[in-house]
Design an enzyme around this catalytic site. Structure first.
Site, PDB file in Angstrom:
ATOM      1  N   ASP A   1       1.289  10.364   3.838  1.00 44.46           N
ATOM      2  CA  ASP A   1       2.014  11.236   4.760  1.00 44.46           C
ATOM      3  C   ASP A   1       1.013  12.166   5.435  1.00 44.46           C
ATOM      4  OD1 ASP A   1       4.145  12.262   6.102  1.00 44.46           O
ATOM      5  OD2 ASP A   1       4.941  13.430   4.443  1.00 44.46           O
TER       6      ASP A   1
ATOM      7  N   CYS B   1      10.341  45.124   9.298  1.00 47.90           N
ATOM      8  CA  CYS B   1      10.622  46.542   9.111  1.00 47.90           C
ATOM      9  C   CYS B   1       9.560  47.315   9.872  1.00 47.90           C
ATOM     10  CB  CYS B   1      10.594  46.897   7.627  1.00 47.90           C
ATOM     11  SG  CYS B   1      10.662  48.684   7.335  1.00 47.90           S
TER      12      CYS B   1
ATOM     13  N   CYS C   1      14.102  50.192   2.693  1.00 47.54           N
ATOM     14  CA  CYS C   1      13.983  51.615   3.040  1.00 47.54           C
ATOM     15  C   CYS C   1      15.059  52.101   4.008  1.00 47.54           C
ATOM     16  CB  CYS C   1      12.608  51.896   3.631  1.00 47.54           C
ATOM     17  SG  CYS C   1      12.355  51.205   5.293  1.00 47.54           S
TER      18      CYS C   1
ATOM     19  N   LYS D   1      10.418   3.048   2.798  1.00 46.66           N
ATOM     20  CA  LYS D   1      10.354   4.478   2.511  1.00 46.66           C
ATOM     21  C   LYS D   1      11.010   4.804   1.167  1.00 46.66           C
ATOM     22  CE  LYS D   1       9.050   7.074   5.502  1.00 46.66           C
ATOM     23  NZ  LYS D   1       9.568   7.445   6.814  1.00 46.66           N
TER      24      LYS D   1
ATOM     25  N   CYS E   1      16.175  47.919   7.426  1.00 47.23           N
ATOM     26  CA  CYS E   1      15.359  47.354   6.353  1.00 47.23           C
ATOM     27  C   CYS E   1      16.143  47.380   5.038  1.00 47.23           C
ATOM     28  CB  CYS E   1      14.064  48.143   6.197  1.00 47.23           C
ATOM     29  SG  CYS E   1      13.068  47.629   4.765  1.00 47.23           S
TER      30      CYS E   1
ATOM     31  N   GLU F   1       0.850  -1.186   0.000  1.00 47.10           N
ATOM     32  CA  GLU F   1       0.000   0.000   0.000  1.00 47.10           C
ATOM     33  C   GLU F   1       0.891   1.243   0.000  1.00 47.10           C
ATOM     34  OE1 GLU F   1      -2.601  -0.226   3.418  1.00 47.10           O
ATOM     35  OE2 GLU F   1      -2.605  -2.414   3.275  1.00 47.10           O
TER      36      GLU F   1
ATOM     37  N   TYR G   1      -7.333   1.835   6.247  1.00 48.99           N
ATOM     38  CA  TYR G   1      -6.563   0.650   5.874  1.00 48.99           C
ATOM     39  C   TYR G   1      -6.648  -0.488   6.881  1.00 48.99           C
ATOM     40  CZ  TYR G   1      -3.423   3.240   8.969  1.00 48.99           C
ATOM     41  OH  TYR G   1      -2.914   3.949  10.025  1.00 48.99           O
TER      42      TYR G   1
ATOM     43  N   LYS H   1       2.121   4.651   1.424  1.00 46.14           N
ATOM     44  CA  LYS H   1       2.144   5.191   2.788  1.00 46.14           C
ATOM     45  C   LYS H   1       1.781   6.673   2.740  1.00 46.14           C
ATOM     46  CE  LYS H   1       5.006   5.424   6.937  1.00 46.14           C
ATOM     47  NZ  LYS H   1       4.846   6.880   7.150  1.00 46.14           N
TER      48      LYS H   1
ATOM     49  N   CYS I   1       7.596  52.333   4.597  1.00 48.79           N
ATOM     50  CA  CYS I   1       8.515  51.530   3.772  1.00 48.79           C
ATOM     51  C   CYS I   1       7.895  51.264   2.400  1.00 48.79           C
ATOM     52  CB  CYS I   1       8.818  50.205   4.464  1.00 48.79           C
ATOM     53  SG  CYS I   1       9.833  49.092   3.460  1.00 48.79           S
TER      54      CYS I   1
END
Length: 665
Positions: free
Chosen positions: A119, A425, A409, A312, A406, A115, A224, A117, A430
């Site tokens: 996630d 900032c 600016c 995996k 920043c 099957e 499952y 897997k 800005c």
């Protein structure tokens, strides 16, 4: 062989590190490392404990599934433990697994079921006489969390089975990739932290305290396993999967019966290449002995079945050179470090840039310019830096420090609150913040001003023609013509026409365009319908805001704080001079204003989307589950259990004809 005292010290370090990451993953839903890295730590600990069994203790991570769940939900003690699976990444280890199975069973060929897997997040559901009774997360395998109300919000999970069975089933809740992408798009527009991958988003969603929020995120689930499948006359895993489908539960469709290890490896190789074609994240295959009698004979270890293994897929990772860092500034001022990379192929695409999340992450992972780094696609979608490879350093690497000002600016930077991760900032003027803000205001979900895209907005801001959204409504064709190249009389006229057209937009588009943190187009529509005017929205208290479906205590506080922020209220009041701010002035009378509706079953004249849109357009509010606060339940054919619950609560039940009478103008 590693000396005893050195092994003892390393085992202690590994347990501490694994416990930390298990807590981040299982309890906080906020993993810091990939599955591959976590599995490597577990493998190292297992090997050391195998060499020195006297150092193995009952509280070692190798003999338990996870950690105790947090107390946000009521605890559920599982009557039957939910085991985890041992992992492997190689065909050689699968061959050893098969050899052990054959020797234990004393047979030459074993049939397996392979099957994919998923996630996602493991769940266990109970049905009684066919009706859904309770849903719980796996937790640590012995104790999970009661998420019954949230499970009800997942539409792929039936509230009634096709047969009147009392049964307990196990499955995996997941977030489809397209929904994940849309969710992250909305979060980006609202300047919220992005989810790293679909699994993380699914876990965080299922543990939301408000089922209405769960419903919005369109989770799904595959099943499952049945607890005690023999009670239902089942003799094998493939029969079990077929039975689950028969009783109305969703099963991942690509499973296969494999004759021996060669077929198992062939299945794994096939899906290693095909996994990106699926609309859900899979990180491997699960290989199970097909015959239940053989499973019972093989039994369990302290943490996993001996008759199953997770095979995996190779991690979607690549190694490349980090050549520089670009600093992006969002519309709320968030400064994000983005890694510039030597181009590298990853999961079928060329990756040149990757997220580094924030400067705390950069510091913790000790990532430097000119480092060789490992890049992976989070959830096979978003490129991100996993770690640097310090062994390959030459001495020319440069630290990545947070900016002292920043990058756009030159203004002051800092964190708005001590507990914040994001560096921002702090200059309200800005231009980067302004440009992003104007772009969002003009976007399709916002005021939908056609022609005002990223580049043109940038030019308008740079020329000083617009310093805030309300300035758009003061522009003339002559102002736009002064921009020069690419802006002729025809283009300028079209842009002014689009701006003028937006003045009459529905109120919810204006609320969306304001860019209030956490408020997307759906919630903006709910605010518009509930309060009826922009003035009422901006004057609402936190208590009043919480009356709107989908707004909890934290979001109400965030909205109120944003609307009280320096310059925001003044700008909104200026906008009110130019655009529609009354819900009543668009679309006429709103006969459903303030009424909460649940829709169930199939209606003769409307699709589900059409009836939902009509209810919202007429001022009504859609809710996913029946409660004492529901005003009406609109019922079609095959309505399910919601109609019965409405009757028990005395909720008004109407059909399509009665609904049409209600909304006649």
């Amino acid at each position: 062989m590693i000396p005893f005292e050195e092994a003892k010290k390393r085992i202690k370090e590994l347990r501490k590190e694994i416990d930390h990451h298990a807590h981040k993953y299982y309890v906080l839903d906020d993993p810091e490392i990939s599955d591959v890295e976590y599995d490597r730590l577990m493998e190292e600990l297992t090997e050391l404990e195998d060499k020195y069994p006297e150092l193995k203790t009952p509280d070692s991570p190798t003999v338990r599934v996870g950690l105790r769940p947090i107390d946000s939900f009521k605890e559920v003690v599982h009557e039957y433990r939910l085991f985890s699976l041992d992992n492997t990444y190689s065909a050689e280890e699968v061959t050893q697994f098969d050899k052990r199975i054959r020797e234990t069973l004393n047979i030459n060929l074993v049939q397996y079921v392979c099957e994919l897997k998923i996630d996602g997040l493991s769940i266990s559901l109970k049905y009684e006489d066919g009706l859904f009774l309770r849903g719980a997360t796996r937790g640590n395998g012995f104790v999970g969390e009661d998420v019954t109300e949230n499970i009800k919000a997942i539409k792929s999970i039936p509230l009634r089975l096709r047969e009147n069975l009392s049964i307990e089933v196990r499955g995996e809740v997941y977030l489809p990739k397209d929904v994940f992408n849309e969710l992250n798009k909305i979060r980006a527009e609202s300047d919220l932290q992005l989810f790293a991958n679909p699994r993380n988003a699914a876990a965080g969603t299922l543990r939301q305290l408000d089922p209405r929020e769960v419903s919005k995120r369109k989770l799904s689930a595959f099943f499952y396993q049945i607890v005690e499948p023999e009670r239902y006359g089942l003799k094998s895993q493939s029969e079990q999967l077929g039975f689950l489908k028969t009783i109305g539960l969703k099963v991942e469709p690509n499973y296969e019966v494999a004759d021996g290890k060669e077929d198992v490896i062939k299945f794994w190789k096939k899906w290693s290449g095909l996994k990106t074609s699926l609309n859900y994240a899979v990180d491997g295959t699960v290989v199970k002995v097909e015959d239940f009698h053989s499973q019972q004979e093989l039994g369990y270890t302290t943490k996993a079945p001996r008759w199953a293994i997770a095979f995996k897929f190779p991690a979607e990772q690549a190694t490349t050179k980090l050549t520089g860092v670009t600093l992006g500034v969002g519309r709320l001022g968030t400064i994000t470090p983005v890694a510039e990379l030597d181009p590298v192929q990853l999961a079928g695409t060329t990756v040149k840039r990757a997220s580094m999340h924030n400067f705390d992450f950069v510091r913790e992972k000790d990532i430097r310019i000119f480092d060789t780094v490992v890049v992976e696609k989070a959830g096979e979608i978003i490129p991100q830096i996993v770690r640097s490879i310090s062994d390959k350093r030459t001495g020319e690497e440069q630290r990545i420090d947070p900016p002292s000002q920043c990058p756009v600016c030159g203004g002051q930077v800092g964190k708005e609150r001590e507990e914040d991760v994001a560096l921002k900032c702090l200059n309200p003027a800005c231009p980067a913040k302004l440009s992003r803000r104007i772009q969002f205001f003009c976007s399709r979900d916002g005021m939908d001003i056609e022609g005002l895209g990223e580049k043109l907005v940038g030019r308008i801001v740079e020329a000083g023609l617009v310093k805030r959204p309300s300035d758009l409504y003061k522009l003339s064709e002559g102002d736009l013509l002064e921009l020069g190249e690419g802006i002729g009389e025809k283009t300028a006229a079209k842009l002014i026409e689009a701006i003028e057209k937006s003045r009459k937009n529905p109120l919810f588009k204006l609320i969306t365009g304001l860019g209030i943190p956490g408020v997307g187009s759906k919630l903006a529509r709910d605010l518009s319908n509930y309060f009826g005017s922009l003035q009422a929205v901006i004057s609402a208290s936190e208590k009043e805001l919480k009356e709107v479906s989908g707004i909890g205590e934290q979001l109400a506080s965030d909205i109120r704080n944003y609307l009280n922020a320096s310059g925001v209220r003044e700008e909104i009041e200026e906008l009110m001079n130019y655009v529609n701010t009354q819900e009543e002035s668009v679309g006429g009378v709103k006969p459903l204003r303030g009424l909460k509706f649940v829709v169930t079953g199939t209606l003769p004249s409307y699709s589900r989307k059409e009836i939902q849109e009509k209810i919202m357009e007429l001022g009504g509010e859609l809710v996913s589950s029946v409660s004492k606060n529901t005003d009406y339940i609109l019922v079609g054919e095959n309505p399910g259990s919601k109609e019965g619950k409405a009757r028990s609560l005395g909720i008004k039940i109407i059909g399509e004809r009665e609904f049409e009478e209600m909304v006649k103008s």
